[in-house]
Write an enzyme that holds these catalytic residues in place. Structure first.
Site, PDB file in Angstrom:
ATOM      1  NE  ARG A 132      -5.720   2.451  -2.988  1.00  0.00           N
ATOM      2  CZ  ARG A 132      -4.486   2.483  -2.509  1.00  0.00           C
ATOM      3  NH1 ARG A 132      -3.473   2.791  -3.306  1.00  0.00           N
ATOM      4  NH2 ARG A 132      -4.258   2.210  -1.243  1.00  0.00           N
TER       5      ARG A 132
ATOM      6  NE  ARG B 209      -4.519   6.348  -1.888  1.00  0.00           N
ATOM      7  CZ  ARG B 209      -4.448   6.412  -3.222  1.00  0.00           C
ATOM      8  NH1 ARG B 209      -5.319   7.146  -3.892  1.00  0.00           N
ATOM      9  NH2 ARG B 209      -3.520   5.741  -3.880  1.00  0.00           N
TER      10      ARG B 209
ATOM     11  CD  GLN C 288       4.909   4.425   4.716  1.00  0.00           C
ATOM     12  OE1 GLN C 288       5.646   4.712   3.775  1.00  0.00           O
ATOM     13  NE2 GLN C 288       4.152   3.343   4.727  1.00  0.00           N
TER      14      GLN C 288
ATOM     15  CG  HIS D 271      -4.187   4.191   3.375  1.00  0.00           C
ATOM     16  ND1 HIS D 271      -3.225   3.560   4.114  1.00  0.00           N
ATOM     17  CD2 HIS D 271      -3.585   4.508   2.202  1.00  0.00           C
ATOM     18  CE1 HIS D 271      -2.103   3.466   3.424  1.00  0.00           C
ATOM     19  NE2 HIS D 271      -2.293   4.055   2.253  1.00  0.00           N
TER      20      HIS D 271
ATOM     21  CE1 TYR E 175       1.844   1.479   2.761  1.00  0.00           C
ATOM     22  CE2 TYR E 175       3.879   1.777   1.516  1.00  0.00           C
ATOM     23  CZ  TYR E 175       2.572   2.147   1.788  1.00  0.00           C
ATOM     24  OH  TYR E 175       2.002   3.177   1.096  1.00  0.00           O
TER      25      TYR E 175
ATOM     26  CB  THR F 204       1.598   2.169   6.878  1.00  0.00           C
ATOM     27  OG1 THR F 204       2.023   3.526   6.746  1.00  0.00           O
ATOM     28  CG2 THR F 204       0.205   2.023   6.290  1.00  0.00           C
TER      29      THR F 204
ATOM     30  CE  LYS G 211      -0.747   7.596   7.169  1.00  0.00           C
ATOM     31  NZ  LYS G 211      -1.584   6.780   6.273  1.00  0.00           N
TER      32      LYS G 211
END
EC number: 1.1.-.-
Length: 383
Positions: A164, A278, A127, A275, A129, A155, A251
């Protein structure tokens, strides 16, 4: 403690982990409304029980791209997995490979690509970013390809990090966070010894390899936050599609229009994802967003989905709503924190058994037979 479900593993993980780690994986963005809806909306989707259907044997296998999976499940990328168990990414990858499903290594993992490759060969996904540091992106793409990785999960729903709030309360961030984490470790001696001491180094393995210096937990939030790029557009990403010769999955898709653009971009698949609640609170749960996206692009893209999945029944529900396979994140991390590799393997077995029962009692023998007809209330979200 008797463990018979994901919820049991969550309770066990909460007891074993320092609060800053438990709440980091357990929490969502803002008031966590979307995170709660992800789970609640799945439970509201009733399965259609059928009797005397002659289901003698259930086949859980499925074909995804050029792979045959024993289950339509993939372990999702989770940053800092190596903080939840000693060399956690390696343990989770071993469990996944043993059960015939893919493990997805996060680009912000503790264990670097080479360590996971040494443990399981090329049987994992990677994965990445969208980051300002294109050199890092190119570096990890080259290293993952050289390690035999042929499926990239890209992603796209994190141009900025979500707010968060739990993290500030738990010690992951906020005032005196470092001191609070040390104090928490003292009162969780099993974790402190098994992971805190014996699980070192605790840096971001892929980032440290690229920078040739350690990026520890204290630097994690700062480094990642400084590298997010909210100005990015589809045209900025074309070099990645041209560079990566394997399968590419985007994603973070929640809208049919974005799914259609993913086709134009040249994606091989998408993950319908918020996500895990999140990022942006207040958006649709994935099980609500999934049918419209599937209707728009099912014939052109492989569709994965995540967020809120806690059982094999939830996997059946997601497939009935239009997914080809399902990614699980929090669920496997709870199991990993509670019981390591054996816990993850046991959790996958639990999901498989739950799927067999659900498929038998809904009258289907194979994954491809699970459709909207498997639901008693397929239009529940339209009422």
């Amino acid at each position: 403690m008797i463990i018979s479900s994901t919820l049991d593993y969550r309770k066990a993980a909460k007891r074993r982990l320092p609060p800053f780690l438990f709440h980091y994986i357990d929490g969502g963005a803002y008031a966590e409304e979307t995170m709660r809806r992800n789970y609640a909306d799945l439970q509201a989707l009733a399965l259609r029980q059928r009797i005397l259907r002659g289901v003698g044997e259930v086949d859980l296998s499925t074909k995804l791209f050029d792979q045959t999976l024993d289950l339509p499940i993939i372990l999702a990328p989770v940053g800092l997995t190596g903080m939840y168990a000693r060399r956690g990414e390696v343990q989770a990858a071993r469990a996944a490979v043993a059960k015939g499903i893919p493990f997805t290594l996060s680009s912000v993992s503790v264990c670097p690509i080479a360590e996971v490759q040494k443990a399981v060969g090329s049987a994992f996904w990677f994965q990445l970013y969208v980051l300002k540091d294109r050199g890092f992106m190119r570096d990890v793409l080259e290293r993952s390809w050289a390690s035999g990785v042929r499926t990239l999960v890209f992603t796209v729903d994190m141009p900025v990090p979500g707010a968060r709030y739990r993290d500030a309360h738990s010690g992951m961030s906020g005032s005196y966070a470092g001191l609070r984490r040390i104090l928490q470790a003292f009162i969780h001696p099993h974790w402190a010894w098994n992971v805190g001491i014996m699980g070192r180094p605790h840096d971001l393995g892929n980032v440290s390899t690229y920078l040739q210096k350690k990026i520890a937990l204290d630097d994690y939030i700062g480094w990642l936050g400084a590298n997010f790029d909210p100005s990015i557009g589809w045209h900025d990403l074309q070099w990645i599609r041209d560079f990566w010769k394997g399968k590419m999955i985007l994603k973070g898709i929640l809208d049919p229009e974005d799914a259609r653009e993913a086709i134009q971009f040249g994606a091989d698949g998408i993950v319908v994802s918020n996500h895990g609640g999140r990022q942006l609170d207040g958006v649709l749960s994935t099980v609500r967003a999934l049918p419209a996206i599937a209707e728009a692009v099912k014939s052109d893209l492989t569709i994965l989905v995540d967020s809120g999945v806690r059982s094999g029944l939830d996997v059946v529900r997601m497939i009935a709503q239009g997914a080809d396979a399902v990614m699980i994140g929090r669920a496997f991390v709870y199991a990993l924190a509670a019981a390591g590799e054996k816990g993850v393997a046991h959790l996958i077995d639990l999901f498989a058994n739950e799927m067999r029962v659900a498929m038998t009692l809904t009258g289907v023998r194979a994954i491809k037979e699970i459709t909207r007809e498997s639901l008693a209330s397929p239009d529940v979200f339209e009422q």
